[in-house]
Motif scaffolding. Sequence first.
Motif, PDB file in Angstrom:
ATOM      1  N   PHE A 139       2.696   1.541  -3.262  1.00 56.81           N
ATOM      2  CA  PHE A 139       1.708   1.929  -4.270  1.00 56.81           C
ATOM      3  C   PHE A 139       1.452   3.436  -4.225  1.00 56.81           C
ATOM      4  O   PHE A 139       1.479   4.125  -5.236  1.00 56.81           O
ATOM      5  CB  PHE A 139       0.422   1.139  -3.995  1.00 56.81           C
ATOM      6  CG  PHE A 139      -0.768   1.568  -4.792  1.00 56.81           C
ATOM      7  CD1 PHE A 139      -0.907   1.168  -6.118  1.00 56.81           C
ATOM      8  CD2 PHE A 139      -1.769   2.343  -4.227  1.00 56.81           C
ATOM      9  CE1 PHE A 139      -2.020   1.548  -6.859  1.00 56.81           C
ATOM     10  CE2 PHE A 139      -2.872   2.728  -4.955  1.00 56.81           C
ATOM     11  CZ  PHE A 139      -3.000   2.334  -6.271  1.00 56.81           C
ATOM     12  N   LEU A 140       1.227   3.941  -3.009  1.00 59.83           N
ATOM     13  CA  LEU A 140       0.953   5.374  -2.881  1.00 59.83           C
ATOM     14  C   LEU A 140       2.119   6.201  -3.405  1.00 59.83           C
ATOM     15  O   LEU A 140       1.928   7.175  -4.130  1.00 59.83           O
ATOM     16  CB  LEU A 140       0.700   5.742  -1.411  1.00 59.83           C
ATOM     17  CG  LEU A 140      -0.608   5.301  -0.795  1.00 59.83           C
ATOM     18  CD1 LEU A 140      -0.772   5.924   0.587  1.00 59.83           C
ATOM     19  CD2 LEU A 140      -1.786   5.703  -1.677  1.00 59.83           C
ATOM     20  N   THR A 142       2.874   5.654  -7.449  1.00 60.94           N
ATOM     21  CA  THR A 142       1.898   6.187  -8.407  1.00 60.94           C
ATOM     22  C   THR A 142       1.703   7.698  -8.279  1.00 60.94           C
ATOM     23  O   THR A 142       0.975   8.291  -9.057  1.00 60.94           O
ATOM     24  CB  THR A 142       0.523   5.509  -8.271  1.00 60.94           C
ATOM     25  OG1 THR A 142       0.068   5.681  -6.928  1.00 60.94           O
ATOM     26  CG2 THR A 142       0.592   4.050  -8.617  1.00 60.94           C
ATOM     27  N   THR A 143       2.316   8.324  -7.278  1.00 60.15           N
ATOM     28  CA  THR A 143       2.207   9.784  -7.205  1.00 60.15           C
ATOM     29  C   THR A 143       3.575  10.405  -7.492  1.00 60.15           C
ATOM     30  O   THR A 143       3.885  10.739  -8.623  1.00 60.15           O
ATOM     31  CB  THR A 143       1.695  10.229  -5.818  1.00 60.15           C
ATOM     32  OG1 THR A 143       2.560   9.682  -4.817  1.00 60.15           O
ATOM     33  CG2 THR A 143       0.299   9.751  -5.577  1.00 60.15           C
ATOM     34  N   MET A 175      -1.611  -1.335 -10.358  1.00 61.06           N
ATOM     35  CA  MET A 175      -2.957  -1.064  -9.873  1.00 61.06           C
ATOM     36  C   MET A 175      -3.760  -2.357  -9.786  1.00 61.06           C
ATOM     37  O   MET A 175      -4.486  -2.593  -8.820  1.00 61.06           O
ATOM     38  CB  MET A 175      -3.637  -0.038 -10.769  1.00 61.06           C
ATOM     39  CG  MET A 175      -3.007   1.328 -10.580  1.00 61.06           C
ATOM     40  SD  MET A 175      -3.887   2.641 -11.405  1.00 61.06           S
ATOM     41  CE  MET A 175      -3.772   2.132 -13.072  1.00 61.06           C
ATOM     42  N   PHE A 225       0.833  -1.198   0.000  1.00 60.99           N
ATOM     43  CA  PHE A 225       0.000   0.000   0.000  1.00 60.99           C
ATOM     44  C   PHE A 225       0.871   1.253   0.000  1.00 60.99           C
ATOM     45  O   PHE A 225       0.664   2.178  -0.795  1.00 60.99           O
ATOM     46  CB  PHE A 225      -0.920  -0.027   1.226  1.00 60.99           C
ATOM     47  CG  PHE A 225      -1.796   1.194   1.361  1.00 60.99           C
ATOM     48  CD1 PHE A 225      -2.613   1.590   0.316  1.00 60.99           C
ATOM     49  CD2 PHE A 225      -1.794   1.939   2.533  1.00 60.99           C
ATOM     50  CE1 PHE A 225      -3.425   2.711   0.428  1.00 60.99           C
ATOM     51  CE2 PHE A 225      -2.595   3.065   2.653  1.00 60.99           C
ATOM     52  CZ  PHE A 225      -3.412   3.450   1.607  1.00 60.99           C
ATOM     53  N   PHE A 253      -2.345  -4.466  -6.742  1.00 60.47           N
ATOM     54  CA  PHE A 253      -2.689  -3.967  -5.418  1.00 60.47           C
ATOM     55  C   PHE A 253      -4.199  -3.967  -5.193  1.00 60.47           C
ATOM     56  O   PHE A 253      -4.684  -4.417  -4.153  1.00 60.47           O
ATOM     57  CB  PHE A 253      -2.114  -2.560  -5.218  1.00 60.47           C
ATOM     58  CG  PHE A 253      -2.560  -1.951  -3.928  1.00 60.47           C
ATOM     59  CD1 PHE A 253      -2.093  -2.456  -2.720  1.00 60.47           C
ATOM     60  CD2 PHE A 253      -3.470  -0.917  -3.898  1.00 60.47           C
ATOM     61  CE1 PHE A 253      -2.523  -1.934  -1.511  1.00 60.47           C
ATOM     62  CE2 PHE A 253      -3.903  -0.384  -2.694  1.00 60.47           C
ATOM     63  CZ  PHE A 253      -3.430  -0.893  -1.507  1.00 60.47           C
ATOM     64  N   LEU A 254      -4.957  -3.488  -6.167  1.00 61.94           N
ATOM     65  CA  LEU A 254      -6.390  -3.306  -5.940  1.00 61.94           C
ATOM     66  C   LEU A 254      -7.158  -4.628  -5.949  1.00 61.94           C
ATOM     67  O   LEU A 254      -8.268  -4.709  -5.454  1.00 61.94           O
ATOM     68  CB  LEU A 254      -6.972  -2.331  -6.966  1.00 61.94           C
ATOM     69  CG  LEU A 254      -6.397  -0.906  -6.862  1.00 61.94           C
ATOM     70  CD1 LEU A 254      -6.856  -0.045  -8.024  1.00 61.94           C
ATOM     71  CD2 LEU A 254      -6.780  -0.245  -5.536  1.00 61.94           C
TER      72      LEU A 254
END
Lengths: 473, 445
Positions: free
Chosen positions: A67-68, A71-72, A119, A64, A122-123
């Motif tokens: 990922f954060l 992707t930013t 995505m 998580f 993770f999702l």
Amino acid sequence: MDFPPYYLDHLAGGRLIIGLIASIHVLINHPLAVGAYPLLVFMEWRGHKLNRPDLDQLAYRITFVVFLITTTVGALTGVGIWISTSLFAPFGIGSLLRVFFWGWFTEWIVFISEVILIMWWFLSWKKADTPDKKRKHIRIGVALAIMSWITMAIIVAVLGFMMRPGEWSQTRTFIDAVLNPLYLPQLLFRTSFAFMTGAVFIWFATFFFTKGKQGGARSWVVERLSHVVTVATIATAIFGIWYWQAVPESMQANKSVALLSQQFSHWHDKYQWILGATVITFFLVGVIGVTSGRLLPRWALLIPTFLGIWMLGHFERAREFMRKPWVIGDYMYSNGIREDELAFLQSEGILKHATYVTHREVTPENRIEAGQDVFMISCSRCHSTTGLNGVIEKFTTMYGEESWNDDGMMLFIQNMHQTRTFMPPFPGNEDEAKALAAYIQSLRGTGETLHGAQTVGIRLPEPAPSPPPSPKD
Amino acid sequence: MTSPDLFSILARTPVPRDLELPLPLPEPVLTVLLVLLFLLHIFFVNLMVGGTILVTFFEILGLRRPRWDELGYEIAKTVTVNKSLAVVLGIGPLLCINLLYTIQWYSANALTGHAWLLIIPLVTIAFLLAYLHKYTWHRWNTGRWKQLHLTIGLISLLLFLAIPVIFLANVNLMHFPSEWAKVKGFFSSLEPGNVFPRYVHFLLASIAIASLFMVGWFGRKSYPIERLEGFTRPGLKRLFLKGTAFPTAAQFIAGPLLLFTLPKVGITTSLYQVILAGASVGLLVTWLLFREIRKSDDHVGNRYIPICFLFSLVVLGMGSGRQIYRQAALSEHKQEIADRTASYESALAEFRATHEATDTEANSKPAGETLFANCAACHAPEIQLVGPSLAEIAEIYAGNPEGIVAWAKAPGKKRPQLPPMPPFNHLGDEALHSIAVFMLEKAGK
């Protein structure tokens, strides 16, 4: 000279910003994308095999965070490299794009699949609730890990192209980039570095998500990852040394860059020390982890991390430095002047052929103004006026605080490439060198800030007086 | 100042030289790629911006009636995915436009420089806030916390609304080189052309496309509709069909406004043809949409696929129209650039041809004198520049050129008031020797 000059005075013309964006990008990409994804997939897989939901849960939580960030900040700094280089060196990035289009296009496609996979992986994690679905889910993770490694491998090839002077103009094939003597050591070095730092990152993150009881997820992670750290550290050392030895050799091939002895040997020595220090601390962390992992407090992991950041920063800066004075080896200098047009411009004058200048010719009245344009064209991509890496500071180190000799400055400017080979040759004629010297002398008195086109707009010469504007239909 | 003067200043169009390297692909191929990749990118941008508008709208409605709040959350989950695709898919068209409009695009970037660079932190912050907003949705859902949550959503919405203005400013400014000389900073770059009609057009399209996407998203069989208490599948379909239909109908005001405020330079009959063709399909789509809304629960949304198909045609028409306008607006500038580049390159070639001929003759010049250029920046015959004068050197090394060679290969540190001299090992013994001989000679005179 054919693009409005974006320029930030005091910030070495703004180059620092490209450096900052690119460094952040690499520092996120290597440990988190290249290094951590495969390790997290490994954790997920072990969790599934050993039937340990605590491992799975931990892997999920760390993913998580990864990922954060990726992707930013990670993705945007990647785009940021395009945006910032198109501001500071449009001639360079524009030319590179024409040469390496397919390299970047391929990288883009791989990058898209990487984003989709992260995505998806993770999702869909929580939805994989049967063994069958779980196996499929793990496979997505494996694909992700492979894609992020390939993205890096392609980029390293493109960077290799840029450093390998001359060759691309004859061959321009992808295989040439891979055959570059620096490619393999660099790729392996970056890969092992990524695993080394990625493992420490996961280890560090584990402290925040686990309680650390005997036999819990934390001790599993510490035990496994300390092995990864140890092995990856040894690999980093080996490939780092290989790279260290390959660099001078490949620089020899580049005759003009090889001239820059002082700066380079300074860098080379420093690299050796930083690499040594980094490897030793990571190794210590790894070994202590393997033998008595529970003793290692979380702050101890920060030391190698900072050293690692420093090393990579140094590595990237040196890579940029080795390119000087070129933006594309043997083809185009850092200030956008092509090698093949140099003699022409030196005899005709750059002002005559530039677009965004106020005067076409130097006269006694306009010397200072013309000199400012000459500065903007020939020096501003590397130097600021009075700020960081400013010409005033540079001339002061050479000439001291007393009055500076105009002729001496002019001579220096006209020979600056011979004496300081990391600088491109002065691209203008004698009058323009004089005008530049006059501008620098006046700048020394006024300390006036020089503004870029982003705030004061463009400067255009007065239209030629003789031909009346022919009415276009 | 007399008026012709004023005119000539106002009408000055910079005509730079193009980069010398050829394009990696034929221009028409790149143009097609640009249009298609751009539309793909803008589709996800629309989903991101339009989605964020819907999220905020429903969250505000949800303050009174909780069922809307949950709907907002379901949409927020799609936004965080679509925004990532919007970003990565932006790179492809960026590469294409960099290649096709090298001069115009980079010039617009530089002229809006600070804003252009600000895109990176602004988008990063917007994305981080979007995540924060999504992942705290059910935790920060009462009292003050809810207010904070809503505020975060609003800030990220404002960012998502502001960022497109920067892109539009660039895309707009690149079309009008004759206006570049007037631009001084980002805000003045908004003056030429018609940024704001474009912006309105874009926002309406964002809401329409995001809504159309939601029709399919909530309408599909596999969507667990029971998650959304108080909504039925047909109800949601109808709701979002309305969300598509009204903004699309509004485009029949915004579109002409955009078209008629376009500066003349790029207006051609083929532009009108393509735009009108797109608009007539648009009319058909709007009619279909309103018909669909009025259908019974059993049938609402049955025409979803054909509607999407026709909608893509409209978008393709508008996208091609943009490109046609761009080509026409810039054709003269491109031609002028090509002419100037060609005349420069031929002057250069001529120079090189004559130069190379004389070059071989010049080789007979005494090597020492030519090579001394390496030292001349710091050593002059009489005066001290950076290093000591030749006279001073000749005193130390009279009759000992080898001494100079040895020093130049590994200079020491003698004079405390002077900076260190860089080593010249790379020149080689032979060259250094001839330099040394020349230095002593020159000082002797």
